[in-house]
Design a protein around this motif. Structure first.
Motif, PDB file in Angstrom:
ATOM      1  N   ALA A  76      33.834  31.952  46.320  1.00  0.00           N
ATOM      2  CA  ALA A  76      33.207  32.867  46.393  1.00  0.00           C
ATOM      3  C   ALA A  76      33.525  34.063  47.223  1.00  0.00           C
ATOM      4  O   ALA A  76      33.557  35.014  46.397  1.00  0.00           O
ATOM      5  CB  ALA A  76      31.354  32.564  47.238  1.00  0.00           C
ATOM      6  N   SER A  77      34.799  33.546  47.874  1.00  0.00           N
ATOM      7  CA  SER A  77      35.741  35.121  48.275  1.00  0.00           C
ATOM      8  C   SER A  77      36.335  36.033  46.629  1.00  0.00           C
ATOM      9  O   SER A  77      36.125  37.119  46.354  1.00  0.00           O
ATOM     10  CB  SER A  77      36.858  35.077  49.542  1.00  0.00           C
ATOM     11  OG  SER A  77      35.583  34.176  50.132  1.00  0.00           O
ATOM     12  N   CYS A  78      36.690  35.316  46.642  1.00  0.00           N
ATOM     13  CA  CYS A  78      38.200  35.292  45.586  1.00  0.00           C
ATOM     14  C   CYS A  78      37.019  35.752  44.063  1.00  0.00           C
ATOM     15  O   CYS A  78      37.406  36.885  43.401  1.00  0.00           O
ATOM     16  CB  CYS A  78      38.571  34.098  44.819  1.00  0.00           C
ATOM     17  SG  CYS A  78      40.129  33.744  46.413  1.00  0.00           S
ATOM     18  N   LYS A  79      35.892  35.549  43.865  1.00  0.00           N
ATOM     19  CA  LYS A  79      34.880  35.912  42.709  1.00  0.00           C
ATOM     20  C   LYS A  79      34.500  36.985  43.050  1.00  0.00           C
ATOM     21  O   LYS A  79      34.554  38.272  42.051  1.00  0.00           O
ATOM     22  CB  LYS A  79      33.686  35.152  43.106  1.00  0.00           C
ATOM     23  CG  LYS A  79      34.182  33.559  42.459  1.00  0.00           C
ATOM     24  CD  LYS A  79      32.433  32.722  41.208  1.00  0.00           C
ATOM     25  CE  LYS A  79      33.124  31.871  41.243  1.00  0.00           C
ATOM     26  NZ  LYS A  79      31.388  31.101  41.005  1.00  0.00           N
ATOM     27  N   LEU A  80      34.432  37.417  44.107  1.00  0.00           N
ATOM     28  CA  LEU A  80      34.014  38.665  44.606  1.00  0.00           C
ATOM     29  C   LEU A  80      34.685  39.592  44.608  1.00  0.00           C
ATOM     30  O   LEU A  80      34.811  40.561  44.385  1.00  0.00           O
ATOM     31  CB  LEU A  80      32.894  38.935  46.366  1.00  0.00           C
ATOM     32  CG  LEU A  80      32.241  40.412  46.189  1.00  0.00           C
ATOM     33  CD1 LEU A  80      30.918  39.739  46.336  1.00  0.00           C
ATOM     34  CD2 LEU A  80      32.162  39.970  48.033  1.00  0.00           C
ATOM     35  N   LEU A  81      35.990  39.773  44.961  1.00  0.00           N
ATOM     36  CA  LEU A  81      36.715  40.277  45.200  1.00  0.00           C
ATOM     37  C   LEU A  81      37.978  40.290  43.617  1.00  0.00           C
ATOM     38  O   LEU A  81      38.534  41.086  43.171  1.00  0.00           O
ATOM     39  CB  LEU A  81      38.360  39.855  46.340  1.00  0.00           C
ATOM     40  CG  LEU A  81      37.378  40.179  47.518  1.00  0.00           C
ATOM     41  CD1 LEU A  81      38.407  39.308  49.255  1.00  0.00           C
ATOM     42  CD2 LEU A  81      37.268  40.985  48.450  1.00  0.00           C
ATOM     43  N   ARG A  82      37.520  39.703  43.297  1.00  0.00           N
ATOM     44  CA  ARG A  82      38.447  39.440  42.304  1.00  0.00           C
ATOM     45  C   ARG A  82      39.527  38.977  41.891  1.00  0.00           C
ATOM     46  O   ARG A  82      40.607  39.868  40.978  1.00  0.00           O
ATOM     47  CB  ARG A  82      37.648  41.133  40.756  1.00  0.00           C
ATOM     48  CG  ARG A  82      36.326  41.022  40.650  1.00  0.00           C
ATOM     49  CD  ARG A  82      36.128  42.358  39.821  1.00  0.00           C
ATOM     50  NE  ARG A  82      33.887  42.440  39.040  1.00  0.00           N
ATOM     51  CZ  ARG A  82      34.116  43.118  39.148  1.00  0.00           C
ATOM     52  NH1 ARG A  82      34.736  44.618  38.550  1.00  0.00           N
ATOM     53  NH2 ARG A  82      32.752  43.613  38.765  1.00  0.00           N
ATOM     54  N   ARG A  83      39.830  38.396  42.383  1.00  0.00           N
ATOM     55  CA  ARG A  83      41.860  38.039  42.862  1.00  0.00           C
ATOM     56  C   ARG A  83      41.630  36.685  42.859  1.00  0.00           C
ATOM     57  O   ARG A  83      40.500  35.481  41.996  1.00  0.00           O
ATOM     58  CB  ARG A  83      41.868  37.997  43.595  1.00  0.00           C
ATOM     59  CG  ARG A  83      41.443  37.596  44.926  1.00  0.00           C
ATOM     60  CD  ARG A  83      41.952  37.786  46.744  1.00  0.00           C
ATOM     61  NE  ARG A  83      41.337  36.851  47.001  1.00  0.00           N
ATOM     62  CZ  ARG A  83      41.818  37.238  48.707  1.00  0.00           C
ATOM     63  NH1 ARG A  83      42.526  38.182  49.183  1.00  0.00           N
ATOM     64  NH2 ARG A  83      41.333  35.988  49.480  1.00  0.00           N
ATOM     65  N   ARG A  84      42.974  35.927  42.247  1.00  0.00           N
ATOM     66  CA  ARG A  84      42.853  34.404  42.037  1.00  0.00           C
ATOM     67  C   ARG A  84      43.056  33.765  43.333  1.00  0.00           C
ATOM     68  O   ARG A  84      42.920  34.036  44.080  1.00  0.00           O
ATOM     69  CB  ARG A  84      44.374  34.323  41.384  1.00  0.00           C
ATOM     70  CG  ARG A  84      44.694  33.074  40.298  1.00  0.00           C
ATOM     71  CD  ARG A  84      45.890  32.598  39.854  1.00  0.00           C
ATOM     72  NE  ARG A  84      47.121  32.947  40.490  1.00  0.00           N
ATOM     73  CZ  ARG A  84      47.794  32.471  41.253  1.00  0.00           C
ATOM     74  NH1 ARG A  84      47.901  31.203  40.458  1.00  0.00           N
ATOM     75  NH2 ARG A  84      48.553  32.695  42.078  1.00  0.00           N
ATOM     76  N   CYS A  85      42.321  32.587  43.263  1.00  0.00           N
ATOM     77  CA  CYS A  85      42.107  31.650  44.564  1.00  0.00           C
ATOM     78  C   CYS A  85      43.038  31.083  43.971  1.00  0.00           C
ATOM     79  O   CYS A  85      43.011  29.725  43.893  1.00  0.00           O
ATOM     80  CB  CYS A  85      40.258  31.077  44.601  1.00  0.00           C
ATOM     81  SG  CYS A  85      39.413  30.576  46.052  1.00  0.00           S
ATOM     82  N   THR A  86      43.763  31.249  45.432  1.00  0.00           N
ATOM     83  CA  THR A  86      45.016  29.905  45.215  1.00  0.00           C
ATOM     84  C   THR A  86      44.691  29.055  45.878  1.00  0.00           C
ATOM     85  O   THR A  86      43.650  28.396  46.711  1.00  0.00           O
ATOM     86  CB  THR A  86      45.951  30.888  46.267  1.00  0.00           C
ATOM     87  OG1 THR A  86      46.227  31.514  47.940  1.00  0.00           O
ATOM     88  CG2 THR A  86      46.526  32.072  45.289  1.00  0.00           C
ATOM     89  N   LYS A  87      46.047  27.595  46.313  1.00  0.00           N
ATOM     90  CA  LYS A  87      45.693  26.190  46.622  1.00  0.00           C
ATOM     91  C   LYS A  87      45.679  27.097  48.052  1.00  0.00           C
ATOM     92  O   LYS A  87      44.457  25.729  49.145  1.00  0.00           O
ATOM     93  CB  LYS A  87      46.437  25.704  46.752  1.00  0.00           C
ATOM     94  CG  LYS A  87      46.136  24.707  45.232  1.00  0.00           C
ATOM     95  CD  LYS A  87      47.370  24.053  45.475  1.00  0.00           C
ATOM     96  CE  LYS A  87      48.452  23.978  44.801  1.00  0.00           C
ATOM     97  NZ  LYS A  87      49.663  23.017  43.777  1.00  0.00           N
TER      98      LYS A  87
END
Lengths: 173, 145
Positions: free
Chosen positions: A8-19
């Motif tokens: 949810a964080s990376c979606k909101l921040l519009r960034r790649r969600c790393t491992k």
């Protein structure tokens, strides 16, 4: 978590969600509101720093408490969680008075039933003197007692504060 | 127009910027208490605090700042639970005291019932005698819930 499903964080921040995304274990993509509210109040950067400073096994509770505080702040922008604390402290004080009255009543009944045995002054003092654990707790933790007199904004529902829990289990059964 | 360097508020000093006359922080973060802003900034960030204060009427901002400072302090002292830990502890206190009250009231009921049972059945203190109920002395009380 990463790959196909950003948290949810990376979606909101519009960034790649790393491992090794620090948010991913605590902000799943199916609950976007949770991160949104924490980000609104604390900021993603501050939350990330806070989590990085904690051992992994404490991060779940830390996130849950941050979500709780963020929700409290959104509900009551002036007093936030402090309004809840103030309300609950008043509740505790009132209940302790009720308890003292009830205990004194029992003593009176006992005295009436056994008039020969008079309660000692220490017994009476023990029922009337409520231990002020709250103040002891707050002073022990160096928390300023002056902030305890906060009122709450009018749109806070107080009854739910007695039962609301943020740890996934009832603190009050 | 900005405040002179010497009278910048704690926030602008910390952020190393000019302190404008209408600085949102300056009424609530005086320069003589730098730690106050430092704590609030550490937990919330200056930008979030500024936005929050701007959304509030001016008369509410002082209290809002106090509560933000208190919560920041709690979080710094208890990085895992912060203020929420105190809420949880108070909820537990309420639960414990309510249980104690219920237990004490049950004891009172037992005492009162034992007092009535000792009486002779045809006296005015009989609880089964409706007429007797009206003749009870003032000391008798209804069983507590």
């Amino acid at each position: 978590m990463g790959g196909n499903s950003p948290c949810a964080s990376c979606k909101l921040l519009r960034r790649r969600c790393t491992k090794d995304c620090i948010f991913a274990p605590y902000f799943p993509s199916d609950d976007p509101h949770r991160f949104a509210i924490v980000h609104k109040v604390f900021g993603a950067s501050n939350v990330s720093k806070m989590l990085q400073e904690l051992p992994v096994h404490q991060r779940v509770d830390a996130v849950n408490s941050l979500v709780y505080e963020a929700n409290a702040r959104v509900r009551d922008p002036v007093y936030g969680c402090v309004g809840a604390i103030s309300y609950l402290q008043n509740q505790v004080a009132q209940l302790q008075m009720q308890l003292a009255v009830a205990q004194a009543e029992i003593l009176c009944i006992q005295v009436q039933q056994e008039p020969v045995i008079m309660p000692t002054s220490s017994q009476l003092a023990a029922t009337i003197d409520g231990t002020d654990e709250k103040s002891a707790f707050l002073l022990h933790n160096n928390l300023p007692a002056q902030y305890l007199n906060f009122a709450s904004s009018s749109n806070v529902t107080h009854e739910s504060l007695k039962r609301e829990s943020f740890f996934g289990h009832d603190m009050v059964s | 127009m900005s405040n002179p360097i010497s009278s910048r508020c704690a926030a602008c000093k910390y952020l190393r910027r000019r302190c404008p006359q209408d600085c949102i922080f300056s009424p609530y973060f005086p320069s003589n208490d730098p730690q106050r802003f430092a704590y609030v900034h550490r937990i919330y960030g200056a930008s979030n605090v500024g936005k929050l204060l701007q959304q509030l009427p001016e008369r509410a901002r002082s209290e809002a700042t106090e509560s933000l400072y208190y919560e920041a302090l709690c979080r710094i002292q208890d990085p895992v639970y912060g203020c929420a830990g105190i809420v949880s502890w108070l909820q537990q206190q309420i639960h414990d005291v309510e249980s104690e009250i219920a237990k004490t009231q049950a004891e009172i009921t037992v005492f009162l019932n034992s007092t009535v049972n000792i009486s002779e059945p045809n006296t005015q203190y009989s609880r089964t005698n409706e007429q007797g109920m009206e003749n009870l002395t003032n000391k008798h009380k209804e069983p507590l819930q």
